[in-house]
Design an enzyme around this catalytic site. Sequence first.
Site, PDB file in Angstrom:
ATOM      1  CG  HIS A   1       8.940  17.375  -7.117  1.00 44.02           C
ATOM      2  ND1 HIS A   1       9.935  16.452  -7.327  1.00 44.02           N
ATOM      3  CD2 HIS A   1       8.943  17.602  -5.770  1.00 44.02           C
ATOM      4  CE1 HIS A   1      10.515  16.146  -6.172  1.00 44.02           C
ATOM      5  NE2 HIS A   1       9.925  16.837  -5.209  1.00 44.02           N
TER       6      HIS A   1
ATOM      7  NE  ARG B   1      12.944  12.298  -4.233  1.00 47.94           N
ATOM      8  CZ  ARG B   1      12.517  13.346  -3.517  1.00 47.94           C
ATOM      9  NH1 ARG B   1      11.237  13.690  -3.520  1.00 47.94           N
ATOM     10  NH2 ARG B   1      13.378  14.060  -2.811  1.00 47.94           N
TER      11      ARG B   1
HETATM   12  P1  NDP Z   1      11.459  10.291   6.951  1.00 49.31           P
HETATM   13  O1  NDP Z   1      12.811   9.733   6.760  1.00 49.31           O
HETATM   14  O2  NDP Z   1      11.203  11.152   8.146  1.00 49.31           O
HETATM   15  O3  NDP Z   1      10.373   9.125   7.005  1.00 49.31           O
HETATM   16  C1  NDP Z   1      10.457   8.002   6.190  1.00 49.31           C
HETATM   17  C2  NDP Z   1       9.407   6.976   6.619  1.00 49.31           C
HETATM   18  O4  NDP Z   1       9.447   5.871   5.722  1.00 49.31           O
HETATM   19  C3  NDP Z   1       9.683   6.418   8.024  1.00 49.31           C
HETATM   20  O5  NDP Z   1       8.476   6.208   8.705  1.00 49.31           O
HETATM   21  C4  NDP Z   1      10.359   5.078   7.713  1.00 49.31           C
HETATM   22  O6  NDP Z   1      10.184   4.090   8.720  1.00 49.31           O
HETATM   23  C5  NDP Z   1       9.621   4.672   6.452  1.00 49.31           C
HETATM   24  N1  NDP Z   1      10.399   3.694   5.677  1.00 49.31           N
HETATM   25  C6  NDP Z   1      11.585   3.877   5.062  1.00 49.31           C
HETATM   26  N2  NDP Z   1      11.990   2.738   4.471  1.00 49.31           N
HETATM   27  C7  NDP Z   1      11.041   1.819   4.731  1.00 49.31           C
HETATM   28  C8  NDP Z   1      10.890   0.451   4.415  1.00 49.31           C
HETATM   29  N3  NDP Z   1      11.801  -0.204   3.690  1.00 49.31           N
HETATM   30  N4  NDP Z   1       9.800  -0.188   4.867  1.00 49.31           N
HETATM   31  C9  NDP Z   1       8.883   0.464   5.606  1.00 49.31           C
HETATM   32  N5  NDP Z   1       8.952   1.765   5.947  1.00 49.31           N
HETATM   33  C10 NDP Z   1      10.022   2.432   5.511  1.00 49.31           C
HETATM   34  O7  NDP Z   1      11.098  11.077   5.617  1.00 49.31           O
HETATM   35  P2  NDP Z   1      10.116  12.318   5.428  1.00 49.31           P
HETATM   36  O8  NDP Z   1       8.805  11.974   6.010  1.00 49.31           O
HETATM   37  O9  NDP Z   1      10.772  13.580   5.860  1.00 49.31           O
HETATM   38  O10 NDP Z   1      10.024  12.380   3.820  1.00 49.31           O
HETATM   39  C11 NDP Z   1       9.528  11.297   3.077  1.00 49.31           C
HETATM   40  C12 NDP Z   1       9.803  11.507   1.589  1.00 49.31           C
HETATM   41  O11 NDP Z   1       8.917  12.495   1.064  1.00 49.31           O
HETATM   42  C13 NDP Z   1      11.179  12.055   1.242  1.00 49.31           C
HETATM   43  O12 NDP Z   1      12.152  11.035   1.256  1.00 49.31           O
HETATM   44  C14 NDP Z   1      10.966  12.635  -0.154  1.00 49.31           C
HETATM   45  O13 NDP Z   1      11.260  11.670  -1.126  1.00 49.31           O
HETATM   46  C15 NDP Z   1       9.471  12.951  -0.177  1.00 49.31           C
HETATM   47  N6  NDP Z   1       9.209  14.398  -0.308  1.00 49.31           N
HETATM   48  C16 NDP Z   1       8.494  14.844  -1.397  1.00 49.31           C
HETATM   49  C17 NDP Z   1       8.175  16.177  -1.519  1.00 49.31           C
HETATM   50  C18 NDP Z   1       7.318  16.648  -2.641  1.00 49.31           C
HETATM   51  O14 NDP Z   1       7.097  17.847  -2.785  1.00 49.31           O
HETATM   52  N7  NDP Z   1       6.766  15.765  -3.439  1.00 49.31           N
HETATM   53  C19 NDP Z   1       8.610  17.175  -0.535  1.00 49.31           C
HETATM   54  C20 NDP Z   1       9.339  16.598   0.573  1.00 49.31           C
HETATM   55  C21 NDP Z   1       9.628  15.262   0.656  1.00 49.31           C
HETATM   56  P3  NDP Z   1      10.847   4.288  10.191  1.00 49.31           P
HETATM   57  O15 NDP Z   1      10.093   5.443  10.801  1.00 49.31           O
HETATM   58  O16 NDP Z   1      10.568   3.016  10.878  1.00 49.31           O
HETATM   59  O17 NDP Z   1      12.285   4.601   9.956  1.00 49.31           O
HETATM   60  C1  OXD Z   2      12.124  16.960  -0.925  1.00 49.49           C
HETATM   61  C2  OXD Z   2      11.449  17.298  -2.147  1.00 49.49           C
HETATM   62  O1  OXD Z   2      12.642  15.857  -0.807  1.00 49.49           O
HETATM   63  O2  OXD Z   2      11.227  18.485  -2.399  1.00 49.49           O
HETATM   64  O3  OXD Z   2      12.144  17.806   0.000  1.00 49.49           O
HETATM   65  O4  OXD Z   2      11.048  16.413  -2.902  1.00 49.49           O
END
Ligand code: NDP
Ligand code: OXD
Length: 310
Positions: A273, A225
């Site tokens: 995006h 993001r």
């Molecule tokens: P998940 O919820 O599966 O994974 C999030 C990861 O971030 C986990 O490993 C989590 O740790 C870690 N995390 C969260 N908060 C913290 C913190 N405060 N400190 C350290 N680590 C932290 O999310 P996804 O992998 O499915 O997606 C990630 C992001 O990708 C989405 O939220 C979205 O914003 C973005 N996205 C962007 C897209 C694009 O096209 N640009 C498409 C799809 C998604 P833990 O495992 O320990 O909980």
């Molecule tokens: C998502 C995105 O969060 O598209 O899946 O950014």
Amino acid sequence: MRFLFLSGADKAPAWREAMLAKFPDASFDIWPDEVTDKADYDYAIVWRPPVGELKTFPNLKAILSLGAGVDGILVDTDLPTQVPIVRLVDRCLTEGMSEYVLYWTIHYHRKMDVYANWTREGIWKQLRQIDTRDRKVGFLGLGELGSDAAKKVAALGFDVAGWSRSEKHIDGVTSYYGDDGLTPFLNRSEILIVLLPLTESTTGIINAETLAALPEDACVINCARGAHVVDEDLLAALDSGHIRSATLDVFHTEPLPSDHPYWTHPKVVVSPHMASLTVPSSAADWMEQNINLIEAGEAPLNTVDLKRGY
Ligand code: NDP
Ligand code: OXD
């Protein structure tokens, strides 16, 4: 069964087709024009719904997110209580993100950014090639998307680490975790990939201090993001030369305003995006799986923990 679709109308036809292929007897109504009695809806399928709208549907069994990130839902502080919010976890979304990450990781590892500039200047020169095993790649976030991409980058021979809230055990990926793990993780990350959810604790995480903790000449790939990045700090780090290049897929304001300095910065690549886009025909499998669980009285998968914010 009645679906409420609350997202860009351009996406509605593909979603209608995908959901009705799974649930032929259901109805699929696009907000706001096709909405009739608000009490009739079972499932809301949403992307960045208007604040305050979801709570006006009194009988929702779940809010199904069209994205992996739910920050656009959680901005609504008046969501219906007790209705689970289900994040999107989907093979196509995961594979698409890993492709994007692999592409840019190899690009920066092989210094294609430098060669691209030299092409325009007519410069014929070879740079020293770094052993892949010596190239340190770091993932901020090792969730559904980060862990898949990290495994695939590691499989190519890169020296991969990740940072998350909890410790991870992934073959070929060194785990750093918690607040104490962040600086040592950054200190070794020559190519940094951001795949964190946007929460209170991750907003602005790419700032002057964390950028300074990266090695000289590091590259940043943000596919999570825009608000993870303090733009002025990244621009300053690029201008000072400490950060070599950045690929940015997400921004504070989208579409990225036409006068934003990222558009013309020679060390920045902007993508709209699209790091990974949802493919309805595939993502509908996930919706079906969760709806079937709920209809059977069981808990859906990958629900959002409102306290953690993801
Ligand atoms: P998940 O919820 O599966 O994974 C999030 C990861 O971030 C986990 O490993 C989590 O740790 C870690 N995390 C969260 N908060 C913290 C913190 N405060 N400190 C350290 N680590 C932290 O999310 P996804 O992998 O499915 O997606 C990630 C992001 O990708 C989405 O939220 C979205 O914003 C973005 N996205 C962007 C897209 C694009 O096209 N640009 C498409 C799809 C998604 P833990 O495992 O320990 O909980
Ligand atoms: C998502 C995105 O969060 O598209 O899946 O950014």
